[in-house]
Design a protein around this motif. Structure first.
Motif, PDB file in Angstrom:
ATOM      1  N   ALA A  47      26.712  34.675  86.926  1.00 61.04           N
ATOM      2  CA  ALA A  47      25.510  34.831  87.797  1.00 61.04           C
ATOM      3  C   ALA A  47      25.058  36.261  87.740  1.00 61.04           C
ATOM      4  CB  ALA A  47      25.950  34.817  89.474  1.00 61.04           C
ATOM      5  N   GLN A  48      25.920  37.329  87.880  1.00 63.10           N
ATOM      6  CA  GLN A  48      25.376  38.458  87.677  1.00 63.10           C
ATOM      7  C   GLN A  48      24.614  38.772  86.262  1.00 63.10           C
ATOM      8  OE1 GLN A  48      28.964  40.953  88.344  1.00 63.10           O
ATOM      9  NE2 GLN A  48      28.915  40.488  90.686  1.00 63.10           N
ATOM     10  N   ARG A  50      23.090  36.695  84.271  1.00 66.56           N
ATOM     11  CA  ARG A  50      22.168  36.001  84.625  1.00 66.56           C
ATOM     12  C   ARG A  50      20.862  36.993  85.471  1.00 66.56           C
ATOM     13  NH1 ARG A  50      20.544  30.633  83.835  1.00 66.56           N
ATOM     14  NH2 ARG A  50      18.343  30.103  84.782  1.00 66.56           N
ATOM     15  N   ALA A  51      21.420  37.354  86.435  1.00 64.04           N
ATOM     16  CA  ALA A  51      20.489  38.149  87.283  1.00 64.04           C
ATOM     17  C   ALA A  51      20.112  39.619  86.315  1.00 64.04           C
ATOM     18  CB  ALA A  51      20.954  38.642  88.496  1.00 64.04           C
ATOM     19  N   ARG A  57      17.233  32.357  89.452  1.00 69.15           N
ATOM     20  CA  ARG A  57      18.296  31.704  90.105  1.00 69.15           C
ATOM     21  C   ARG A  57      18.392  30.324  90.213  1.00 69.15           C
ATOM     22  NH1 ARG A  57      20.528  33.730  95.826  1.00 69.15           N
ATOM     23  NH2 ARG A  57      18.762  32.134  96.617  1.00 69.15           N
ATOM     24  N   SER A  60      22.966  29.137  94.000  1.00 63.27           N
ATOM     25  CA  SER A  60      23.848  30.252  94.739  1.00 63.27           C
ATOM     26  C   SER A  60      25.172  30.246  94.106  1.00 63.27           C
ATOM     27  CB  SER A  60      23.775  30.405  96.031  1.00 63.27           C
ATOM     28  OG  SER A  60      22.599  30.434  96.556  1.00 63.27           O
TER      29      SER A  60
END
Length: 212
Positions: A47-48, A50-51, A57, A60
């Motif tokens: 997720a990090q 991707r950000a 997003r 979550s």
């Protein structure tokens, strides 16, 4: 509903499958939360990444690698359609908590005798969890499945009449999954027409059909 990918053996592809199932549901309009219950935090790393690349997003991701998961996950599930848990390997208290949190447990296995032995231990824990939560459903899922090999076919045959049952959907050994995990993407984002994308779509449909 809460779906947990669990197996005491590491390296069976829990994180890849959890991220792709969550992503597939999100793409189809579901509100999805992924709980990273693995102390290694691989889903959080995804997720990090991707950000950091400015990608949108899809769902979550929260870290809850603690043995109060079975109390916290149902509360979090109230605000979404599905919760997906990426479970830990060999952390007894945390693993039991993830089992008690789940409505459906998916047990990824690879075509290997070692995975079979680890799954036997996992099934013992599942039976123990059902003493407190009898309604927990479970399925095996063949991951990194080499369909044209003898060991692949033998593993599928051995699980065909097993309890818990084997999901009909198999996920193959595909480089695109490793590339997706490394770059904060999903296989379907990298190639929407790939076999991997079709496999995940089929998996998501079959899993959703099992949920109450």
């Amino acid at each position: 509903m809460i779906v947990a990918f669990l197996n005491q053996k590491g390296g069976v592809g829990k994180t890849t499958l959890a991220l792709h199932l969550a992503g597939q549901w999100a793409i189809t309009g579901k509100r999805v939360l992924l709980i990273d219950a693995d102390p290694q935090g691989s889903a959080l790393d995804w997720a990090q990444e991707r950000a950091s690349q400015g990608l949108p997003r899809l769902f979550s991701v929260v870290g809850l690698a603690r043995d109060t998961l079975h109390h916290e996950a149902p509360e979090l599930a109230r605000s979404v359609d599905h919760v997906v848990i990426d479970g830990p390997p060999r952390v007894a208290g945390l693993l039991r908590s993830a089992l008690l949190a789940a409505d459906l447990v998916l047990l990824p296995v690879q075509p290997s005798p070692l995975d079979g032995w680890a799954s036997a231990e996992m099934l013992t824990l599942l039976d123990q969890a059902r003493i407190f939560k009898p309604a927990i459903a479970a399925r095996f899922i063949l991951n990194r499945y080499p369909a044209r090999t003898l060991i692949g076919r033998a593993t599928a045959d051995n699980l065909a009449d097993h309890d818990p049952p084997l999901l009909p959907a198999h996920v193959g050994q595909r480089v695109i999954f490793a590339d997706a995990l490394r770059t904060g993407r999903l296989a379907s984002e990298m190639d929407s027409g790939s076999i991997a994308a079709r496999e995940i779509s089929e998996l998501a449909q079959q899993v959703e059909s099992l949920l109450p």
